[in-house]
Design an enzyme around this catalytic site. Structure first.
Site, mmCIF file in Angstrom:
data_model
loop_
_atom_site.group_PDB
_atom_site.id
_atom_site.type_symbol
_atom_site.label_atom_id
_atom_site.label_comp_id
_atom_site.label_asym_id
_atom_site.label_seq_id
_atom_site.Cartn_x
_atom_site.Cartn_y
_atom_site.Cartn_z
ATOM 1 N N GLY A 230 0.831 -1.190 0.000
ATOM 2 C CA GLY A 230 0.000 0.000 0.000
ATOM 3 C C GLY A 230 0.869 1.243 0.000
ATOM 4 N N SER A 231 0.357 2.310 0.554
ATOM 5 C CA SER A 231 1.073 3.582 0.500
ATOM 6 C C SER A 231 2.239 3.609 1.488
ATOM 7 C CB SER A 231 0.100 4.714 0.842
ATOM 8 O OG SER A 231 -0.401 4.522 2.149
ATOM 9 N N VAL A 234 1.133 4.630 5.151
ATOM 10 C CA VAL A 234 0.572 3.570 5.993
ATOM 11 C C VAL A 234 1.652 2.523 6.282
ATOM 12 C CG1 VAL A 234 -1.189 1.770 6.173
ATOM 13 C CG2 VAL A 234 -1.786 3.975 5.198
ATOM 14 N N GLY A 235 2.488 2.247 5.295
ATOM 15 C CA GLY A 235 3.572 1.270 5.486
ATOM 16 C C GLY A 235 4.464 1.635 6.659
ATOM 17 N N GLU A 252 5.607 -3.368 0.771
ATOM 18 C CA GLU A 252 5.709 -2.973 -0.643
ATOM 19 C C GLU A 252 4.918 -1.686 -0.778
ATOM 20 O OE1 GLU A 252 7.519 -4.464 -2.826
ATOM 21 O OE2 GLU A 252 7.882 -6.374 -1.838
ATOM 22 N N GLU A 466 8.655 -9.453 -2.899
ATOM 23 C CA GLU A 466 7.525 -10.310 -3.182
ATOM 24 C C GLU A 466 7.941 -11.223 -4.346
ATOM 25 O OE1 GLU A 466 3.741 -9.596 -1.532
ATOM 26 O OE2 GLU A 466 3.894 -7.946 -2.912
HETATM 27 P P1 NAD Z 1 -3.296 2.356 1.412
HETATM 28 O O1 NAD Z 1 -1.981 2.416 2.106
HETATM 29 O O2 NAD Z 1 -4.265 3.435 1.649
HETATM 30 O O3 NAD Z 1 -4.056 1.006 1.821
HETATM 31 C C1 NAD Z 1 -3.465 -0.260 1.671
HETATM 32 C C2 NAD Z 1 -4.130 -1.225 2.654
HETATM 33 O O4 NAD Z 1 -3.810 -0.806 3.984
HETATM 34 C C3 NAD Z 1 -5.661 -1.247 2.567
HETATM 35 O O5 NAD Z 1 -6.122 -2.553 2.804
HETATM 36 C C4 NAD Z 1 -6.063 -0.318 3.696
HETATM 37 O O6 NAD Z 1 -7.348 -0.568 4.190
HETATM 38 C C5 NAD Z 1 -5.004 -0.652 4.736
HETATM 39 N N1 NAD Z 1 -4.791 0.419 5.723
HETATM 40 C C6 NAD Z 1 -4.988 1.753 5.566
HETATM 41 N N2 NAD Z 1 -4.709 2.397 6.713
HETATM 42 C C7 NAD Z 1 -4.313 1.464 7.605
HETATM 43 C C8 NAD Z 1 -3.890 1.507 8.955
HETATM 44 N N3 NAD Z 1 -3.810 2.657 9.629
HETATM 45 N N4 NAD Z 1 -3.536 0.352 9.563
HETATM 46 C C9 NAD Z 1 -3.595 -0.818 8.889
HETATM 47 N N5 NAD Z 1 -4.010 -0.930 7.627
HETATM 48 C C10 NAD Z 1 -4.362 0.196 6.977
HETATM 49 O O7 NAD Z 1 -2.971 2.164 -0.127
HETATM 50 P P2 NAD Z 1 -3.992 2.048 -1.360
HETATM 51 O O8 NAD Z 1 -4.563 3.382 -1.643
HETATM 52 O O9 NAD Z 1 -4.934 0.904 -1.142
HETATM 53 O O10 NAD Z 1 -3.000 1.610 -2.543
HETATM 54 C C11 NAD Z 1 -2.251 2.527 -3.249
HETATM 55 C C12 NAD Z 1 -0.819 2.515 -2.782
HETATM 56 O O11 NAD Z 1 -0.301 1.201 -2.815
HETATM 57 C C13 NAD Z 1 0.093 3.326 -3.687
HETATM 58 O O12 NAD Z 1 0.985 4.080 -2.898
HETATM 59 C C14 NAD Z 1 0.846 2.256 -4.465
HETATM 60 O O13 NAD Z 1 2.094 2.664 -4.963
HETATM 61 C C15 NAD Z 1 0.952 1.186 -3.463
HETATM 62 N N6 NAD Z 1 1.199 -0.101 -4.089
HETATM 63 C C16 NAD Z 1 2.448 -0.635 -3.992
HETATM 64 C C17 NAD Z 1 2.739 -1.838 -4.608
HETATM 65 C C18 NAD Z 1 4.108 -2.452 -4.497
HETATM 66 O O14 NAD Z 1 4.232 -3.640 -4.722
HETATM 67 N N7 NAD Z 1 5.148 -1.694 -4.192
HETATM 68 C C19 NAD Z 1 1.742 -2.502 -5.325
HETATM 69 C C20 NAD Z 1 0.482 -1.917 -5.422
HETATM 70 C C21 NAD Z 1 0.215 -0.725 -4.787
#
Ligand code: NAD
Length: 497
Positions: A230-231, A234-235, A252, A466
C-alpha cells in the site's frame, strides 16, 4: 434491480457476519449507481476470531507435508483458470480497470499459484560439509505461524495471491484484510482455495477499514509476520507497529517510476511503452511510468507522438472491450488527480494534453479523468517527485544518459525504471546505476513476472521482495541443523586445528 448480495467474512472455514453487524457497500467506479454487493464492516472482535482460528489451524497445518499443501494451491490454480473470465469481470466492475488488464490480474494469481505449488516439492535448503569429521549439517526453512496480509485495491487478486500462496506453501496460516474498494476479488480467491480443500482456519478473510481491521490485525500478538502492500505513509505505521514485537514485516509501497528515452531509441517503441506504463490501469500502478525523461535531441519528436497517441486513448467503462482506460478507483483518488493537475499548472509545467475531469454523458456516473501530459517539467516539481496514482505523466528533458540516471534516481522511491536505447553499453550502464528493484531495457516500467523478485528500494520497500524465491524468505525462517554422529564431544572452531 434484484436483491443485492451480502458477502461475509471467512473465519475458521465458515462464512460469517461481522460481530458488530455493520456493513459497507461496494460500487462500480465507472458507474456508481451499480452496487456490486454489501460487505462486512468488521472490527477487532472479528480480527481476534480470525487470528484465533488461524492459530489453531497452524498447529496441524505446519506438519502437513509441503507437497500436500502445494497440491491444494495447484488445484486452486486450475480452478482459477476455469473462473478467469467471471473473476475478471467482477474485478472490472469492482475497480474499473479494463478487461484485458483484469484478465491479466487473475492470470497473475494463476501463475503465482502454479509457481508456488512447485515450491512445495523444492523449498531448497543447503547441505554443506562440516569442518569436523562425522558431522552432518544442513539448513531448512520453517514456517513462522500466523501471517497477516493487508492489501491494496489496484491488483485485487494478484497481490493477495503473491502473499497467500507462498505463505501457505511454507506452512503458515493466514488472515487477509483486503482493501475496502475491492473485497470481492479477494473473496473470489479465498473461496477458490476453500473449494480446493484447504483445512478450516488455514486461510481467513476479514473485510473492513484500515483502522478498524488492519490496525488490530497487524498489532495482534499472535500474528508473527505482516505482509503489507500500500502507500508509504501507511507502510511506515505498519513498520512501527511491528517493531516492538520484532514481528517479521514485509512492506511494498509507493513508486515514482521513470522511463528514460535516449537519442538512439526507437521512438515509436518508447511511445508505446510510455502510453502503456503511464495510462495503463489509469496510472494506478505502483510501477506506473509517471516520469518520462527524454534526450533533448528527440524530445520534440517523442512528445508530439506521445501526446498524439494519448489524445486518442478511449476512456470509459472497462467492460467495453474497445475502452483503453478506465476510471479512478474512487472520488478521493480522483480529487488527488485534479489537485496534482492544479499543482503542475501552478509550478509552471506545460499542460499538453488532458487536464480535466470527464463529466459528460456516461462519464457523469463515474470517476473519470482525461489522460494528462505535462511537458517541460523540472525534476524538482512536485508532479515529478510525488506519487499521484492517476493518469498524469510528467515529461522531462535531459542532455545525456548520466543526467537521465541522475534524474531517475533523484526521487524518494525506488521501484521500477526503464531505458530505451539501441546501445548495449548504455543499457548495461543504466542497469548497473539505477537504484531501483526492477529495471527494464526497451520495455515499459510495468510487466513483472511472478518468478523474479518484485519490490523496490528506498521508500518503496524495507529490503524484502515479493514473488520469486525471495517470497519464501518473507514467509519462512531458516533453521541450521547440525548432526554429530562421531559419538564424542567435537568443538567447532576449536577441535578442527
Ligand atoms: P493504502 O496504504 O491506503 O491502503 C493499503 C491497505 O492498507 C488497505 O487494505 C487499507 O485498508 C489498509 N490500511 C490503511 N490504513 C491502515 C492503517 N492505519 N492500519 C492498517 N491498515 C491500513 O494504499 P492504497 O490506496 O490501497 O493503494 C495505493 C498505494 O499502494 C500506492 O501508494 C501504491 O504505490 C501502493 N502499491 C504498492 C505496490 C508495491 O508492490 N510496491 C503494489 C500496489 C500498490
Amino acid at each position: 434491480m434484484g436483491k443485492v448480495k451480502e458477502y461475509k467474512n471467512f473465519i475458521g472455514g465458515k462464512w460469517v457476519g461481522a460481530q458488530g453487524g455493520d456493513t459497507f457497500e461496494n460500487r462500480n467506479p465507472a458507474n456508481t449507481s451499480e452496487l456490486l454487493g454489501i460487505f462486512q464492516k468488521s472490527d477487532h472482535r472479528d480480527v481476534n476470531n480470525a487470528v484465533a482460528a488461524a492459530s489453531e489451524a497452524y498447529r496441524s497445518w505446519r506438519l502437513y507435508p509441503a507437497p500436500k499443501r502445494a497440491e491444494i494451491v495447484f488445484a486452486a490454480a486450475r480452478r482459477l483458470m476455469e473462473s478467469k473470465e467471471s473473476f475478471a469481470r467482477d474485478m472490472t466492475r469492482e475497480m474499473g480497470k479494463v478487461l484485458a488488464e483484469t484478465r491479466g490480474d487473475v492470470q497473475e494469481a494463476i501463475d503465482m499459484s502454479f509457481y508456488m505449488a512447485g515450491e512445495g516439492r523444492r523449498m531448497f535448503g543447503q547441505t554443506t560439509p562440516s569442518e569436523l569429521p562425522n558431522k552432518f549439517q544442513m539448513s531448512l526453512r520453517m514456517p513462522l505461524g500466523v501471517g497477516a496480509m493487508i492489501t491494496p485495491w489496484n491488483f485485487p487478486m494478484a497481490i493477495p495471491s503473491w502473499k497467500i500462496m507462498p505463505a501457505l506453501v511454507c506452512g503458515n496460516t493466514v488472515v487477509i484484510k483486503p482493501a475496502t474498494d475491492t473485497p470481492l476479488s479477494a473473496i473470489n480467491l479465498v473461496r477458490t482455495l476453500d473449494e480446493c480443500g484447504l483445512p478450516k482456519g488455514v486461510l481467513n478473510l476479514v473485510t473492513g477499514t484500515g483502522s478498524e481491521v488492519g490496525t488490530p490485525l497487524m498489532k495482534h500478538p499472535d500474528v508473527k509476520v505482516v505482509s503489507f502492500t500500500g502507500s508509504t505513509e501507511v507502510g511506515r505505521s505498519v513498520s512501527e507497529a511491528c517493531a516492538p514485537q520484532f514481528k517479521h514485516c514485509h512492506l511494498e509501497m509507493g513508486g515514482k517510476n521513470v522511463i528514460m528515452v535516449m537519442d538512439d531509441a526507437r521512438i515509436d517503441l518508447a511511445v508505446d511503452g510510455a502510453l502503456w506504463g503511464g495510462f495503463g490501469t489509469t496510472g494506478q500502478r505502483c510501477t506506473a511510468s509517471s516520469r518520462i525523461v527524454v534526450h533533448q535531441k528527440v524530445y520534440k519528436k517523442f512528445l508530439n507522438r506521445f501526446v498524439d497517441r494519448a489524445r486518442q486513448l478511449r476512456v470509459g467503462n472497462g467492460l467495453d472491450e474497445s475502452v483503453q482506460m478506465g476510471p479512478s478507483i474512487n472520488e478521493k483518488q480522483l480529487e488527488t488527480v485534479v489537485r496534482y493537475v492544479d499543482i503542475g499548472r501552478q509550478e509552471g509545467a506545460k499542460l499538453l494534453c488532458g487536464g480535466h475531469r470527464l463529466t459528460r454523458g456516461s462519464y457523469r456516473k463515474g470517476w473519470f479523468h482525461e489522460p494528462t501530459i505535462f511537458a517541460d517539467v523540472n525534476r524538482k516539481m512536485r508532479v515529478a517527485c510525488e506519487e499521484i496514482f492517476g493518469p498524469v505523466v510528467s515529461v522531462i528533458s535531459c542532455r545525456s544518459l548520466e543526467e537521465a540516471i541522475d534524474i531517475g534516481n533523484s526521487v524518494e522511491y525506488g521501484l521500477s525504471s526503464a531505458l530505451y536505447t539501441q546501445d548495449v553499453n548504455r543499457a548495461f550502464t543504466a542497469m548497473r546505476d539505477m537504484y531501483t528493484g526492477i529495471f527494464y531495457v526497451n520495455a515499459s516500467t510495468i510487466g513483472a513476472e511472478v518468478h523474479l523478485p518484485f519490490g523496490g528500494t528506498k521508500n518503496t520497500g524495507n529490503g524484502h521482495r515479493e514473488a520469486g524465491q525471495a517470497a519464501l524468505d518473507v514467509f519462512s525462517e531458516w533453521k541450521a541443523v547440525y548432526v554429530d554422529f562421531s559419538g564424542r564431544l567435537q568443538r567447532a572452531q576449536i577441535d578442527n586445528n
